[in-house]
Design a protein around this motif. Structure first.
Motif, short mmCIF file in Angstrom:
data_model
loop_
_atom_site.label_atom_id
_atom_site.label_comp_id
_atom_site.label_asym_id
_atom_site.label_seq_id
_atom_site.Cartn_x
_atom_site.Cartn_y
_atom_site.Cartn_z
N ALA A 1 0.66 -1.25 -0.13
CA ALA A 1 0.00 0.11 0.00
C ALA A 1 0.87 1.27 0.02
O ALA A 1 0.61 2.13 -0.60
CB ALA A 1 -1.07 -0.11 1.30
N ARG A 2 1.99 1.09 0.81
CA ARG A 2 2.85 2.24 0.74
C ARG A 2 3.50 2.49 -0.58
O ARG A 2 3.54 3.69 -1.01
CB ARG A 2 4.13 2.19 1.75
N LEU A 3 3.86 1.46 -1.28
CA LEU A 3 4.48 1.71 -2.67
C LEU A 3 3.43 2.09 -3.59
O LEU A 3 3.87 2.69 -4.37
CB LEU A 3 5.05 0.13 -3.25
N LEU A 4 2.34 1.74 -3.23
CA LEU A 4 1.34 2.50 -4.13
C LEU A 4 0.70 3.94 -4.03
O LEU A 4 0.58 4.62 -5.00
CB LEU A 4 -0.09 1.51 -3.97
N GLY A 5 1.00 4.18 -2.81
CA GLY A 5 0.18 5.53 -2.51
C GLY A 5 1.16 6.38 -1.75
O GLY A 5 0.92 7.45 -1.53
N GLY A 6 2.51 5.98 -1.41
CA GLY A 6 3.46 7.00 -0.86
C GLY A 6 3.23 7.11 0.51
O GLY A 6 2.74 6.15 1.46
N LYS A 7 3.65 8.29 1.25
CA LYS A 7 3.62 8.45 2.69
C LYS A 7 2.12 8.14 3.18
O LYS A 7 2.34 7.42 4.27
CB LYS A 7 4.19 9.84 2.94
N LYS A 8 1.05 8.64 2.59
CA LYS A 8 -0.28 8.55 3.17
C LYS A 8 -0.77 7.36 2.71
O LYS A 8 -1.22 7.15 1.37
CB LYS A 8 -1.10 9.81 2.82
N ILE A 9 -1.09 6.46 3.46
CA ILE A 9 -1.57 4.95 3.16
C ILE A 9 -3.09 5.25 3.44
O ILE A 9 -3.40 5.26 4.45
CB ILE A 9 -1.08 3.97 3.76
N THR A 10 -3.92 5.11 2.26
CA THR A 10 -5.21 5.12 2.24
C THR A 10 -6.06 3.95 2.23
O THR A 10 -5.29 2.91 1.79
CB THR A 10 -5.75 5.66 1.03
N GLU A 11 -7.24 3.63 2.87
CA GLU A 11 -7.95 2.55 2.68
C GLU A 11 -7.87 2.06 1.32
O GLU A 11 -8.15 0.79 0.93
CB GLU A 11 -9.54 2.78 3.22
N LYS A 12 -7.99 2.82 0.29
CA LYS A 12 -7.98 2.34 -0.94
C LYS A 12 -6.87 1.75 -1.56
O LYS A 12 -6.90 0.74 -2.01
CB LYS A 12 -8.58 3.49 -2.04
N ALA A 13 -5.86 2.25 -0.93
CA ALA A 13 -4.36 1.53 -1.14
C ALA A 13 -4.38 0.37 -0.72
O ALA A 13 -3.62 -0.50 -1.17
CB ALA A 13 -3.54 2.64 -0.97
#
Length: 562
Positions: A541-553
């Motif tokens: 999820a971090r790799l997908l979304g960066g620093k802010k990990i969202t529920e979607k990620a």
């Protein structure tokens, strides 16, 4: 297969241990966390150059250890036996770098050298990173990749042996020619000197005999006078010595009949008479033989002058002159021997040259056949890596027709790798002309080409472990997913360790490790931890979304990992 890696006091790593597994091992983490430092440490186990600035501040030494599982039937196991390295399926390689700059290397507890690591390292694992990508751009490396693909190393080594022998013979022949040239420059003088001595017809001791004869002839008159006077005194005069002694002897013989004590004196006089008679006869013969011959004296003096000239040139005695003549005769013979040896060497070189050209031509023909197979294999792999329509060709540059028809010219063009010069050419876009790889490939294209070649070569290679660093450079989206699938496919035949920033690749891994950089007690250090299923979802999820990990990620990460 690399099963365990331990790194201590290396760069910003205080201590790190990681257990690796068969299949696809993923390493991810923030940029600058220390992933490349881990690769640098692994490189030390392959014999890479080490410097003291790699040692962590405050430490006296850096230490890297790798535990490998090696199949007993592998080529490497035979190499290890040949090196007398204890081996029972596992190989513990340890390298220590000290502040003094010295390296300590042990393999299964036995002392070894960095050179040994360099020889066995490539059989333990292969690292494909930025350096490998850059190496692929250099045409000098393309020939070796082609030979590796075609299993041509044996034929190349056979040719290399012929080339080395040809070069050795070429050097030997050149040296012999120089020696013969120098010897021939001296040979004419040597022949003249030898002829001069031979014409003189000298013999050992001749000068001493001539000197004695010269003295006799030069002083013949005085010698005659002295010898004649002495002969007269002893024998020829009326009152000569011999008649007087004879009269004395008669008187003593008469007296000894009266007194036998005079017998000894009588005998002594008899002996004296015999000696005087002998001396007289010798003097008479000497007088008969003595002569005054000015012409003979002149001849002798001329001969002595000649002999003295030879002695001044070639030695203090006639024996030395004769020895000198023998030595220069041997030097003349030595030239003939060198010429005979030169002919032998030239004949040997002609045979080696014939074999060398034959092997070079055969190797070149095999390379052209192999190149067609490589072209098809690379295009197929690139098609699977979202580069359909890419044209890949191996461009050959070799000798001209004139050079091929002239064996002497062709032989000079053959190196230890043959006479082929090749370069990988590519056209990634339909309708575009072929251009050198270095001039056309983007970062993403280059990464995929490297992966394609690694995939192709890995099918033939005996190396168990392949490490990919920055395989995701310049790619994303669907291409990254295809690259991940390709790595997963490759991991079925080899242990794969992949450092990546892309979730599409990371999610394909069977094992996932997180590399982090953190500060403890005022010191920066790199750590590595294996991720469980939940932790892995968060990292994807971090790799997908960066620093802010969202529920979607997180939801997307869970979907990617299923």
């Amino acid at each position: 297969m690399l099963t365990r890696l331990s790194i201590s006091d290396f760069a910003i790593i205080s201590h790190l241990e990681i257990g690796l597994y068969p299949g696809l091992n993923i390493l991810s983490g923030e940029t600058g966390a220390g992933k490349s430092i881990i690769i640098n440490a692994v490189n030390l186990l392959l014999g890479a150059r080490a410097t003291t600035d790699l040692i962590r501040d405050g430490a006296q030494e850096a230490r890297v250890e790798g535990l490998f599982q090696v199949p007993p039937t592998s080529e490497l196991s035979q190499v290890l036996k040949g090196m007398d390295i204890p081996f029972e399926g596992e190989l513990l390689v340890k390298r220590i770098i000290t502040r003094t700059g010295k390296n300590r290397v042990t393999i299964n507890g036995s002392m070894a050298t960095v050179g040994v690591l360099m020889s066995i390292g490539p059989q333990l694992l292969s690292i494909s990173g930025q350096h490998a990508n850059q190496a692929l751009l250099k045409p000098d490396n393309h020939l070796f990749l082609l030979d590796e693909f075609g299993d041509l190393a044996g034929e190349r080594e056979s040719l290399s042996q012929e080339v080395r022998q040809f070069r050795s013979l070429t050097s030997e022949i050149a040296l012999l020619k120089e020696e013969i040239s120098r010897a021939q420059q001296k040979q004419e003088l040597a022949r003249l000197q030898a002829d001069e001595i031979a014409r003189a017809g000298i013999r050992a001791g001749e000068d001493e005999e001539l000197e004695r004869e010269r003295r006799r002839l030069k002083f013949a008159e005085e010698l005659f006078r002295i010898a004649q006077s002495s002969y007269a005194t002893l024998y020829d005069e009326e009152d000569a010595v011999l008649p007087r002694i004879s009269r004395c002897l008669k008187d003593l013989e008469k007296a000894s009949r009266l007194d036998d004590s005079l017998g000894m004196a009588t005998e002594a006089l008899k002996a004296a008479i015999a000696e005087v008679e002998e001396a007289s006869y010798t003097l008479r013969e000497y007088l008969d033989g003595i002569e005054q011959d000015p012409k003979r004296l002149e001849q002798i003096e001329d001969r002595i002058f000649l002999l003295n000239q030879l002695k001044r040139k070639y030695g203090p005695t006639l024996e030395d002159v004769l020895a000198y003549r023998e030595s220069i005769s041997e030097s003349v013979d030595e030239v003939d021997k060198k010429k005979a040896l030169l002919a032998e060497k030239q004949e040997a070189m002609a045979q080696v040259k014939e074999r060398m050209i034959s092997k070079a031509e055969a190797l070149s023909q095999r390379r052209m056949e192999v190149a067609k197979n490589l072209e098809r294999a690379v295009e197929k792999e690139l098609g699977q890596l979202q580069m359909k329509g890419t044209v890949f060709r191996v461009s050959f540059q070799g000798p001209s027709d004139d050079e091929i028809s002239d064996p002497d010219s062709l032989a000079l063009l053959i190196g230890e790798e043959g006479f082929d010069q090749i370069e990988f050419m590519i056209s990634p876009n339909v309708g575009e002309s072929l251009r050198p790889l270095a001039k056309i490939a983007s970062g993403g294209e280059l990464s995929r080409i490297v992966l394609a070649l690694k995939s192709i070569l890995a099918r033939k290679a005996s190396v168990e472990t392949v490490i990919f660093d920055e395989v995701d450079s310049g790619i994303s989206g669907a291409t990254a997913e295809v690259v991940g699938e390709k790595l997963l496919e490759l991991s079925r035949r080899h242990q794969i360790v992949c450092i990546t920033h892309l979730p599409q690749i990371a999610c394909k891994g069977e094992v996932h490790f997180l590399v982090k950089k953190q500060v403890e007690d005022g010191r920066t250090m790199t750590t590595i931890t294996g991720l469980d299923k939940k932790e892995r979802v968060m990292e994807i999820a971090r790799l997908l979304g960066g620093k802010k990990i969202t529920e979607k990620a997180i939801s997307r990460a869970e979907e990617m990992l299923t």
